[in-house]
Design an enzyme around this catalytic site. Structure first.
Site, PDB file in Angstrom:
ATOM      1  CB  SER A 149      -0.792   0.139   1.200  1.00  0.00           C
ATOM      2  OG  SER A 149      -2.338   0.780   1.024  1.00  0.00           O
ATOM      3  CG  ASP A 319      -6.722  -4.086  -3.639  1.00  0.00           C
ATOM      4  OD1 ASP A 319      -7.486  -2.642  -3.587  1.00  0.00           O
ATOM      5  OD2 ASP A 319      -4.857  -3.381  -3.323  1.00  0.00           O
ATOM      6  CG  HIS A 352      -5.329  -2.214  -0.288  1.00  0.00           C
ATOM      7  ND1 HIS A 352      -4.944  -2.627  -0.802  1.00  0.00           N
ATOM      8  CD2 HIS A 352      -5.461  -1.638   1.050  1.00  0.00           C
ATOM      9  CE1 HIS A 352      -3.615  -1.454  -0.363  1.00  0.00           C
ATOM     10  NE2 HIS A 352      -3.441  -1.333   0.342  1.00  0.00           N
TER      11      HIS A 352
END
Length: 378
Positions: A149, A319, A352
């Site tokens: 991320s 995601d 995610h």
């Protein structure tokens, strides 16, 4: 066999740090945890870059908080990133609320917490401070920089800012810039915090209050984006919250009636207990600003031309916050420059958050990549 061999540091830097905004920090400190042992040639160091609400505590049991590190399933003896072979560094970024200099720290010029006066920081500022951390340990070149991320953005920035100082970049569930939708989600979350009556324009420390309501809503918004629709359907569906003595039916109220509502409120309450509102504003804005292609006419290939590292890029099919096509953009830009890149797109149902969870295929890829690196180091 060195095992986890955890060491904790609070490292003070007295050389001013010039920030991308034009502001500077005259001095600052970074909270750090290391795992494993640095080899004699200092060639086996791996830097872990954390995402929004994580910290320097990436593995093992923290003796202070009693919590397990946020990437403990990835890092340790015999794990994909094996601390019997690698010296792993976890660093808490500037602006955070877990010990490194940030809004909650005392401003030496005023002797009160920085609060709203803490300068905006960027991904590039974090990487610059991390390079100084490498200097502190005498590390000329990282074997790898890895993150998921926002951490993946830092790994990419390392390859751009210090191409000669990183051998491998591992970019997981990330992107080279946020989409308009992602920026919008961040703005809604920040607005929730800033509209809380207890926010006091960021100076709530002086009022001895916390903008809990805003933090709760911000976390609830964020948490929805970390999960996939399939994952939420499997966990909660349309199930109603069971309350003893009540029939399993609608209660015609605005209380928590659905299980998913109860879950989100729980996550929001928990987040408000440990996270700082000013830090949330700073880190989400750093996410918004990251865009290495901006100074290259929007051309990511040109932005990544300076990179010298080999790269591993991983994405997850469900995601939608950092969708696989955003990872493919990075891969294409690297290939355009004839850089060495390995790409894996993993069919996982967890959205995610998949980069934090156990998945044999995902961990197997990371394990194989580090094993090959280890042979190259030898």
């Amino acid at each position: 066999m060195t095992g986890l061999n955890t060491q904790s540091y609070s490292i003070q830097f007295n050389e001013p740090l010039a920030l991308k905004s034009g502001a500077q920090l005259a001095s600052y400190s970074l909270e750090v945890q290391t795992y494993g042992q640095l080899n004699a040639n200092k060639t086996n160091a791996v830097l872990i870059c954390h995402a929004l609400n994580a910290s320097h505590h990436v593995a093992g049991l923290d003796p202070v908080s009693g919590k397990v590190g946020w990437w403990d399933n990835m890092i340790g003896p015999g794990k994909p990133l094996d601390t019997d072979h690698y010296f792993v560094i976890g660093v808490n970024n500037l602006g955070s609320c877990f010990g490194s200099t940030g809004p909650m720290s005392i401003n030496p010029e005023t002797n009160v917490p920085y609060g709203s006066t803490f300068p905006l920081v960027t991904v590039e500022d974090w990487v610059l401070s991390q390079a100084r951390l490498a200097d502190y340990f005498g590390i000329q070149k990282f074997a790898a920089v890895i993150g998921g991320s926002l951490g993946g953005m830092q790994a990419l920035a390392w390859g751009i800012q210090f191409p000669e100082r990183v051998e491998h970049c591992l970019i997981i569930a990330s992107a080279a810039s946020l989409s308009a939708q992602n920026i919008a989600f961040n703005e809604i979350a920040r607005s929730a915090i800033m509209s809380d009556p207890d926010f006091h324009e960021g100076n709530y420390y002086a009022h001895q209050v916390t903008p809990r309501r805003g933090l709760r809503v911000a976390r609830m918004i964020g948490h929805i984006t970390y999960l996939s629709n399939d994952d939420m359907a499997e966990k909660f569906g349309r199930d109603l919250k069971r309350i003893k003595g009540d029939p399993q039916d609608y209660r015609f109220s605005f209380d928590t009636e659905f299980e998913v509502e109860s879950y989100l409120r729980y996550q929001g309450e928990k987040f408000a207990d440990y996270f700082d509102a000013n830090t949330y504003l700073l880190i989400t804005r750093a996410l918004d600003y990251f865009d290495p292609a901006k100074n290259h006419g929007g051309n990511l290939s040109n932005a990544l031309a300076v990179m010298q590292s080999k790269s591993l890029v991983i994405s997850f099919t469900t995601d939608w916050r950092f969708a696989p096509d955003r990872s493919r953009e990075i891969v294409k830009a690297l290939l355009d420059n004839k850089h060495s890149v390995t790409y894996a797109e993993i069919d996982a149902p967890h959205g995610h958050d998949a980069f934090l969870l156990d998945d044999e295929r995902y961990h197997g890829i990371v394990r194989a990549y580090f094993s090959k690196m280890q042979k190259d180091l030898a």
